[in-house]
Motif scaffolding. Sequence first.
Motif, PDB file in Angstrom:
ATOM      1  N   ASP A 297      46.248  60.529 124.745  1.00 39.05           N
ATOM      2  CA  ASP A 297      45.805  61.827 125.328  1.00 39.05           C
ATOM      3  C   ASP A 297      44.773  62.526 124.464  1.00 39.05           C
TER       4      ASP A 297
ATOM      5  N   TYR B 205      53.612  66.216 119.529  1.00 40.11           N
ATOM      6  CA  TYR B 205      53.054  65.069 119.079  1.00 40.11           C
ATOM      7  C   TYR B 205      53.251  64.789 117.667  1.00 40.11           C
ATOM      8  N   SER B 206      53.212  63.458 117.092  1.00 37.92           N
ATOM      9  CA  SER B 206      53.449  63.109 116.015  1.00 37.92           C
ATOM     10  C   SER B 206      52.391  63.148 115.072  1.00 37.92           C
TER      11      SER B 206
ATOM     12  N   LEU C 178      47.727  62.854 119.903  1.00 36.90           N
ATOM     13  CA  LEU C 178      46.541  63.758 120.587  1.00 36.90           C
ATOM     14  C   LEU C 178      45.406  63.568 119.976  1.00 36.90           C
TER      15      LEU C 178
ATOM     16  N   ILE D 226      50.810  72.692 121.844  1.00 35.81           N
ATOM     17  CA  ILE D 226      51.841  71.646 121.270  1.00 35.81           C
ATOM     18  C   ILE D 226      53.248  72.175 120.520  1.00 35.81           C
TER      19      ILE D 226
ATOM     20  N   SER E 207      51.400  55.311 114.135  1.00 38.10           N
ATOM     21  CA  SER E 207      51.872  56.070 114.967  1.00 38.10           C
ATOM     22  C   SER E 207      51.988  55.364 116.485  1.00 38.10           C
TER      23      SER E 207
ATOM     24  N   ASN F 163      51.614  56.934 122.540  1.00 38.80           N
ATOM     25  CA  ASN F 163      51.963  57.925 123.546  1.00 38.80           C
ATOM     26  C   ASN F 163      52.423  59.318 122.711  1.00 38.80           C
ATOM     27  N   ASP F 164      52.356  59.131 121.266  1.00 38.31           N
ATOM     28  CA  ASP F 164      53.054  60.258 120.327  1.00 38.31           C
ATOM     29  C   ASP F 164      51.336  60.961 119.871  1.00 38.31           C
TER      30      ASP F 164
END
Length: 216
Positions: free
Chosen positions: A181, A3-4, A163, A214, A157, A160-161
């Motif tokens: 997520d 994740y970013s 969390l 991650i 952001s 989908n990147d």
Amino acid sequence: MKYSTVIFDFDYTLADATYGIVSSFNHAFSRLGIPGHDCESIKRTVGLPLDEAFVQLTGHKDEALINCFKTLFREKADEIMSKNTRLFEDTAGTLQRLKYNGIYTGIVTTKYHYRIDETLNIHGISHLVDVIVGGEDVKVPKPSPEGLLLAIGSLNSKMNDVLYIGDSLVDAKTALAANVDFAAVTTGTTNEKEFLQYPCIKVLNNLSELKELIKI
């Protein structure tokens, strides 16, 4: 799984503020002539806005009484909350590891923004958090996605990147509403079985397990 951006709830996700929370509740109850409540009952309301927590604990729905409670709670919390908030043992290390790997970090909480700032400064980790969205920064509290979306937008952001990590069903519902997520931690009062009622990519026992999730 990379994740970013990783955004956290605060109470019972990154830190334990039980003493300040319980003391502030019971201080306000005492001043209002309302019977006090035990620690576990109060802990189960953490994550809810104060007015909802008050109604859940007392059954009182009078708006003037609720506002008075909130004022009394805040007065006591300003005195004792931040200095009595303890970070979990793996909080600083987890945030440091995320920053080292170039991952944006944030906090989205119903707690006041200024109190999060104060607490992070006390523990010397404010530089490890890129964005904070507190209760006074939004019009509608969690589980509305407003705060989480505000944090994500401020970091530019992609959804989908992202969390989101939290310890309560309020957090699970927030992530679902924001369509991001969610990973749960069982460091609060919610267990794995309860979390699995909602979309959840992983239930963690503690933040240290995030590094395996991650790959950092």
